[in-house]
Design a protein around this motif. Sequence first.
Motif, short mmCIF file in Angstrom:
data_model
loop_
_atom_site.label_atom_id
_atom_site.label_comp_id
_atom_site.label_asym_id
_atom_site.label_seq_id
_atom_site.Cartn_x
_atom_site.Cartn_y
_atom_site.Cartn_z
N ARG A 412 43.48 -27.31 15.08
CA ARG A 412 42.11 -27.80 15.02
C ARG A 412 41.73 -28.23 13.61
O ARG A 412 41.13 -29.28 13.42
CB ARG A 412 41.15 -26.70 15.52
N HIS A 413 42.07 -27.43 12.65
CA HIS A 413 41.82 -27.77 11.25
C HIS A 413 43.17 -28.00 10.58
O HIS A 413 43.89 -27.05 10.28
CB HIS A 413 41.05 -26.65 10.54
N ALA A 414 43.49 -29.27 10.34
CA ALA A 414 44.81 -29.62 9.81
C ALA A 414 44.83 -29.45 8.30
O ALA A 414 44.65 -30.39 7.54
CB ALA A 414 45.16 -31.06 10.18
N GLU A 415 45.02 -28.21 7.86
CA GLU A 415 45.04 -27.93 6.43
C GLU A 415 46.42 -28.20 5.85
O GLU A 415 47.44 -28.10 6.54
CB GLU A 415 44.65 -26.47 6.19
N ALA A 416 46.42 -28.54 4.56
CA ALA A 416 47.68 -28.85 3.88
C ALA A 416 48.54 -27.59 3.75
O ALA A 416 48.03 -26.49 3.57
CB ALA A 416 47.39 -29.45 2.52
N THR A 417 49.83 -27.76 3.83
CA THR A 417 50.78 -26.68 3.62
C THR A 417 51.42 -26.87 2.24
O THR A 417 51.06 -27.76 1.48
CB THR A 417 51.87 -26.70 4.70
N GLU A 418 52.41 -26.06 1.93
CA GLU A 418 53.13 -26.21 0.66
C GLU A 418 54.31 -27.16 0.78
O GLU A 418 54.96 -27.49 -0.21
CB GLU A 418 53.62 -24.83 0.19
N ALA A 419 54.61 -27.60 2.00
CA ALA A 419 55.76 -28.49 2.22
C ALA A 419 55.40 -29.92 1.81
O ALA A 419 54.43 -30.50 2.30
CB ALA A 419 56.19 -28.46 3.68
N LEU A 420 56.20 -30.48 0.91
CA LEU A 420 55.95 -31.83 0.43
C LEU A 420 56.44 -32.88 1.42
O LEU A 420 57.43 -32.68 2.12
CB LEU A 420 56.65 -32.06 -0.91
N GLY A 421 55.75 -34.01 1.48
CA GLY A 421 56.23 -35.16 2.22
C GLY A 421 55.70 -35.28 3.63
O GLY A 421 55.11 -34.36 4.19
N TRP A 422 55.90 -36.48 4.20
CA TRP A 422 55.52 -36.78 5.57
C TRP A 422 56.72 -36.54 6.48
O TRP A 422 57.78 -37.14 6.30
CB TRP A 422 55.06 -38.23 5.70
#
Length: 530
Positions: A412-422
Amino acid sequence: MELNELLVEYNYRKCRGPENATPEELSEAFQYFCNNYVYIKHPSKGRIQFILRPAQIKTVETWLTNRNTIVLKARQIGFSTLAAAYAFWVTFFWSDRFVVMLSKTEREAAKLLMKTKYMYKFLPVWLQIAGPELIQNNVLKMTFDNDSVIESLPSANEPARGESVYLAIIDEMAFLPNPEEAWASIEPIADVGGRVICLSTAKGEGNIFYNLWHVPQNGTNRFKGIFFPWSANGDRDQAWYDAQAEELPPWQLHQEYPSNPEEAFIRSGRPVFDTESLSRLRTDEPKKGFLKKLSDVRNSYIFESSGGPLSIWSLPQFGAVYTIGADVAEGLARGDYSSAHVIDAKSGQIVAHWHGHVDPDKFGEEVLLSLGYFYNQALIGVESNNHGLTTLTALNKANYYNLYRQRRLNQRHAEATEALGWRTTSLTKPLAIDELSANLRDGVLDLGCALTVAELKTFVRDDNGSMHGSPHDDRVMSLAISNQMLKYAWLPEYKPKTDAPFGTLDYFTSNMKKPEKPRERYLIGEFNSF
């Protein structure tokens, strides 16, 4: 000389044509040979005589008159059989001719040569005796004792390397798994005086077959193009076509049974993107060059327009926000390409595009690093699959901070993670492609790159729903990723530490020492110097 010998000699010459024959005389000889002595295997009627239709006669006349021809055709109108008969004729009646036929796979190559073998097998005995002996006959090759050869190969082979080829035939060229590479192996034949025949139904726009077809119609290259619609063989009427239209989806109907070249290309190929709206885009020639670093200052890059892999339509503007999407390849000289697109986040203009072969680490620490700083420390989204991890590591080591971090899009809330890149997955790829398609259709993006438009036109959907390029999709994916970055470029966490472009008035003004405001009181000895 006995009467039978005279008859053999007479008919043999009629099949071959006179010495120093004109194209018209050679066409008559080929027609006589096929109509009287060539048999083919019909799918329902079995063995039948190969009686040439008007469209096939016109095609042979074109082949004899022009060294290089390209045939755009409907399916199942007998042109692969015609090509097999033509290859047989030019080797059986003339010595020292090497003919190469290219097909999609080894199985298709064997099937194409089987047509020629069938024709030889059912020649009259007197003609087999009068002509050269077949001394080598395997799955993919026929060799005659007059030193003429027919070799049928899958397109992965490189038949032109080190060979003196009289004729190259590329069957169903648009559907080869590697059409650009196949053409690269064949093109030298045309350059040294050999003859080239390209045959295919259409498979959308933007591929090598489309390019080779499109250019000769404008009178700007050495190929002669001829088109034959669904009705070319003479035994199909409107009722037959209407029945096909009821059974087939529109894209397949226009691909396999077109009425004109425009219909064949624009409406065929199962494209993911709307090819008609793509055709309406106004493309512009970019400035091509590379970025040159002038000093150790992080944004001290200038654009040198002396030719190179970087295409620029608009230079960076002070204060503007940009996004970069990057698709990473292995870096091999003959492999896939690495690609990066730069988008102005406010206007939607694609302002720059880098495309070329480069090692994944160099792509990060040199190409993307310079591109990111040049465009105001743009937000960079790098596809993290496979070699993308190497590129991301190189960018991270170079201390480029404005790198996209993955988000869990199914939450629901797409928060950033520590993983870089798409990360391209079965969830994120359809999302990225669908949103790119919508933004292109609705005019949100201003795309002026003709090469990217061409690749978008050949991005297709399979029967199982999977999407891929035909054959390449590096430009599609880098543009799709850059388009995704537009959703995040304005977030505080990705706000660039904006520096004015190096060498501009804004740059020097921002780096000038600002005078201090006057103070009411000063410390005793504050201005003493030692």
